[in-house]
Design a protein around this motif. Sequence first.
Motif, PDB file in Angstrom:
ATOM      1  N   ALA A 317      26.062 -16.576  41.727  1.00  0.00           N
ATOM      2  CA  ALA A 317      24.929 -15.830  42.268  1.00  0.00           C
ATOM      3  C   ALA A 317      24.839 -16.054  43.762  1.00  0.00           C
ATOM      4  CB  ALA A 317      23.622 -16.270  41.598  1.00  0.00           C
ATOM      5  N   ASN A 318      24.262 -15.062  44.445  1.00  0.00           N
ATOM      6  CA  ASN A 318      23.886 -15.237  45.845  1.00  0.00           C
ATOM      7  C   ASN A 318      22.426 -14.836  45.984  1.00  0.00           C
ATOM      8  OD1 ASN A 318      23.864 -12.405  45.967  1.00  0.00           O
ATOM      9  ND2 ASN A 318      25.934 -12.312  46.820  1.00  0.00           N
ATOM     10  N   THR A 345      16.528  -8.197  42.753  1.00  0.00           N
ATOM     11  CA  THR A 345      15.644  -7.782  43.845  1.00  0.00           C
ATOM     12  C   THR A 345      14.319  -7.214  43.356  1.00  0.00           C
ATOM     13  OG1 THR A 345      16.822  -5.666  43.858  1.00  0.00           O
ATOM     14  CG2 THR A 345      17.546  -7.335  45.416  1.00  0.00           C
ATOM     15  N   ASP A 346      14.244  -6.823  42.075  1.00  0.00           N
ATOM     16  CA  ASP A 346      12.988  -6.295  41.540  1.00  0.00           C
ATOM     17  C   ASP A 346      12.027  -7.400  41.094  1.00  0.00           C
ATOM     18  OD1 ASP A 346      14.982  -6.810  39.701  1.00  0.00           O
ATOM     19  OD2 ASP A 346      14.187  -5.434  38.200  1.00  0.00           O
ATOM     20  N   VAL A 347      12.516  -8.665  41.085  1.00  0.00           N
ATOM     21  CA  VAL A 347      11.643  -9.772  40.687  1.00  0.00           C
ATOM     22  C   VAL A 347      11.544 -10.846  41.766  1.00  0.00           C
ATOM     23  CG1 VAL A 347      12.011  -9.434  38.220  1.00  0.00           C
ATOM     24  CG2 VAL A 347      13.563 -10.916  39.496  1.00  0.00           C
ATOM     25  N   SER A 350      14.357 -12.261  48.542  1.00  0.00           N
ATOM     26  CA  SER A 350      14.878 -13.301  49.427  1.00  0.00           C
ATOM     27  C   SER A 350      14.886 -12.790  50.865  1.00  0.00           C
ATOM     28  CB  SER A 350      16.297 -13.678  49.008  1.00  0.00           C
ATOM     29  OG  SER A 350      17.181 -12.585  49.233  1.00  0.00           O
ATOM     30  N   PRO A 351      15.058 -13.680  51.851  1.00  0.00           N
ATOM     31  CA  PRO A 351      15.178 -13.207  53.240  1.00  0.00           C
ATOM     32  C   PRO A 351      16.345 -12.240  53.425  1.00  0.00           C
ATOM     33  CG  PRO A 351      14.779 -15.575  53.182  1.00  0.00           C
ATOM     34  CD  PRO A 351      15.017 -15.150  51.766  1.00  0.00           C
ATOM     35  N   THR A 352      17.427 -12.467  52.679  1.00  0.00           N
ATOM     36  CA  THR A 352      18.575 -11.552  52.754  1.00  0.00           C
ATOM     37  C   THR A 352      18.172 -10.166  52.264  1.00  0.00           C
ATOM     38  OG1 THR A 352      20.029 -13.432  52.310  1.00  0.00           O
ATOM     39  CG2 THR A 352      20.972 -11.232  52.091  1.00  0.00           C
TER      40      THR A 352
END
Length: 848
Positions: A317-318, A345-347, A350-352
């Motif tokens: 993972a990233n 991304t839906d939960v 992150s800053p990325t």
Amino acid sequence: MLKTKYLFIVFLCFSIFSFGLQSQEKLSILALIKQLETQFDVKFSYTENDVKNVFINKPLVTDTIEEIISSLNASTLLNFKFLDDRYITVSTLNKRIKICGTVTSKLNNKPLLGASVYVKNTSKGVITNIDGVFNFSNITVDETIIISFIGYKTASFSAKELMLIDGHCKTIVLEEDIEELNQVLISKFLITGLQKRTDGSTVLNTKKFGTLPGLTEPDILQSIQAFPGIESVNESVANINVRGGTNDENLMIWDGIKMYHSGHFFGLISAYNPHLTNKVVVIKNGTSSEFSDGVSSTINMSTKDVIGNDFSGGFGANLIHADAYFEIPISKKLALHVSGRRSFTDVFNSPTYDNYFERSFQDSELTTNSDNITDGNRSSDFFFYDYTAKLLFDITDKHKFRANVIGINNNLDYTESYQNSDGITESKTSNLKQENLGLGGRWDAVWNTKLTTRLSAFYSKYNVDATNYRIETDQRLTQANEVLETGVKLNTYYKINNVFKLLSGYQFSEIGILYETTVSAPSYDRVKKDVLLNHALFSEIEYRNNTTYLRLGVRGNYFQKFNKLILEPRLNLRQKLSRHFAIKLQGEFKNQSANQKIDFQDDFLGVENRRWILANEKEIKISESKQASFGFEFNQNNWLLDVEGFYKLVDGITASNQGFYNNFQYVNAEGRYNSRGVEFLLNKTADTYSTWLSYTYSINDYEFASITPSVFPNNVDIRHSVSLAFNYNVLESLEASIGGIWRSGQPFTKPIDGNETVQDGNNTRINYDAPNNENIDDFMRLDASIAYDFKFSETVLGVFRVGVLNILDRENTINRYYEVNPEDTSKAIQINNKSLGLTPNISFRLNF
């Protein structure tokens, strides 16, 4: 008497020599154990896998059991231990040994230069030298050694089998694979895992891929931008520009399936999971005649094609997504390879993710507010996933069957809420979905030593569906774009002799495209469907010896609907003039019947505005390209100097598929562009480091006869582009990479100073100056990555990577356009699209 004495001495010497030979007779451990159990009335406890294929010198019959056991402990990698006077255990030792070998070809018994030799589930690896020799030290006896070479079958050995014994190394003979590929010219090109082939194409091997600056994994479409002449003017893998071309001019193939989608996150991440994508072949010119479409390049991706003996895989993972892949051997002839990847991304943001979101959705409805809608009344959910599966069935040694499936999905939900006149809160949700489903199968057959065939078929379905509710006008806009393509191809490969090979084949494809737009208020509906059938015959002959590589081919494409035949000659020549110096000449004609149209007025929530359309030979012609390149290579002492000049002409483009941000964006015009320039690459490689400098100079111009002026700079006319990077193995398990990109700014069209807008009936529009007559500021970015490999256990390898894009946090403008100022219609507003800011990412993987 003297004669008899001499005869006795000779007999005695012979007897001693014979006894010595007898005493040195080789005996398997298994046979010896059974012999000792009978002779000394003892019992051995052992695992057969530990002792099989182990041979020793036959011990003297006068030795006691204690002496024999002591000798075995000293001369083998096994541990013999007395439990009592009668029972003896046998186990393996975790000893460190030295291994070596000489890798040769079964075809001609010649050594193979540049064969990859690596320890399974580790980052340790070497390549063979000019004599085919490799050496490894500090290897544990239970490790597995993998030996591979492009065009040959991969071989695996236990470390014990390759152990250096009495100064002698094992000879490994590799067999040619069914799919005989071009000879590798440079085995380590830029970084480990990149190889340059004799025909000028470049191979990316994701399993052995090193660390590129800024990346935390071998992202396929990000990685190929390290090559000269390949870049993305807007940092998007959905917009890769090869020698000045647009992204839709790149033919993308995944295991024989033609793909119409390239990027997750609307272009910032490659849609192809690299952990089952075994190799990627990138071709800019001199393409084999078996490929058409893609007037700018061919990107041919293929997954691992060998049935392994052991269950293996990995997961990781990233800060954007997690993924897993597995290679599952069902039997010696049947295996299943699967992979899956999904964003979270839906939960979790992150800053990325925040940086990617801001970059992807700037100036869209997701980030620009309406007057009556506040940030608190807006929300969006975005996620993506992809999956692959491959069935491998070796029917016999000479007949193999493969079946594949790949699925790619991006989904965006955007919700707006507001209070109506009655004070009741209402919500409306817009949606954007991208999908690409591919199915494929092939049958490889070896009929004799000279003739092999490959029969393949595929089905590809691409969908973009969008529903956009516009609260201000209470309007519902629905858009759809669907591409369906099926294809069948038969390749026959005939080996005339050791220097001449012949490829011939037939390909049929049927492509249908749906293009639909509906509006609720005012009521409007537009639906367009097109279908095109294409028959193609192709043939090429290849000649290769130690100094000359020549491939001549031709492809004939017949479009049934238009009763049109297009002939495409191909040329690829490389001639060595000395041991270190060679010249190369390449040329090709290609065509393309499906292109992307870019709509700005109906723009899929402002995020994805590219839709595939099909040529109709009226207002939309079949695009045709002509390309030639000439250059030279100098390769000595791990230094590579590669210089290549190119000229490319693409005819049949339309203004609607170029992405104009000026008064031409709504013009129906047919034209062409020509791109010419020079690519320069200097690369130095060593065992522990690699560094490279690339520079591309090019001039890229449009020519539209119905537009004034008719000739002006291309939207991706990047005159100067420089890439510099350094990759260093700090330790055996620690790798660092740093590099930078600098390129000229993209052209744009500005309004006329002092007269920025003009009235056109009831509408006000921008009054543009000469097209693409200005350039935005130069683009510059510095990236860095660190990778650390470690053993989580004896069979599990851990990989930890940190990457930072734009570590200087430079604010780069990647596009500039203008809109009418709603507060003062005599003025224009300048809008700048920005690149990614400082963007860190971290990844962690476990491979087994």
